[in-house]
Enzyme design. Structure first.
Site: not given
Length: 153
Positions: A12, A18, A121
């Protein structure tokens, strides 16, 4: 015969929200036969997982307290049999960093419905957004597990 996928890299941006959650979920699901790691394209190097991510991990029976952010490197990418990213921009950035990994980089949400393949995000968002995005990650991982099981005898 399918190619075994033993080394999985989850990417990520910051390796803060994440990818640490996805890494822990995949590691638990796949067990010791796979080497699952995570990193960030612009990692918060050395930083722990976001507090909301850690909280969600605890609720899922995962301990993310030892996680520290790591920057993706060319070597790390080249060693991976499979690289899972959160969005198309990250896929392009990963392939630009290591052109030899093309064909091994996929969206984590690849097998979800066509309108939900990217995982947003959650940074600077509410706790509820973190939870919703965490659920999205869990759903995406569930779609990968049968595919990975077929490749790993």
């Amino acid at each position: 015969m399918p190619i075994a996928i033993r080394r999985i890299l989850v990417l990520c941006e910051g390796n803060h929200c994440r990818s640490p959650l996805a890494e822990a979920l995949l590691r638990r699901a796949l067990g010791p036969v796979s080497d699952v790691r995570s990193a960030g394209l612009r990692a918060l190097v050395g930083e722990p997982a976001h507090e909301e991510t850690q909280r969600q991990g605890v609720e899922l029976g995962l301990d993310l307290s030892a996680h520290r952010g790591r920057q993706v490197t060319l070597d790390l990418a080249k060693r991976a049999d499979l690289i899972l990213v959160m969005d198309r921009a990250q896929k392009a950035a990963c392939e630009a960093l290591a052109p030899s990994v093309r064909g091994r980089v996929f969206l984590l949400g690849q097998w979800l419905s066509p309108d939900r393949p990217e995982i947003p995000d959650p940074i600077r968002r509410s706790a509820e957004d973190h939870r919703r995005i965490g659920d999205h990650i869990q759903g995406a991982i569930q779609t990968w597990l049968p595919r990975l099981a077929r490749r790993n005898p």
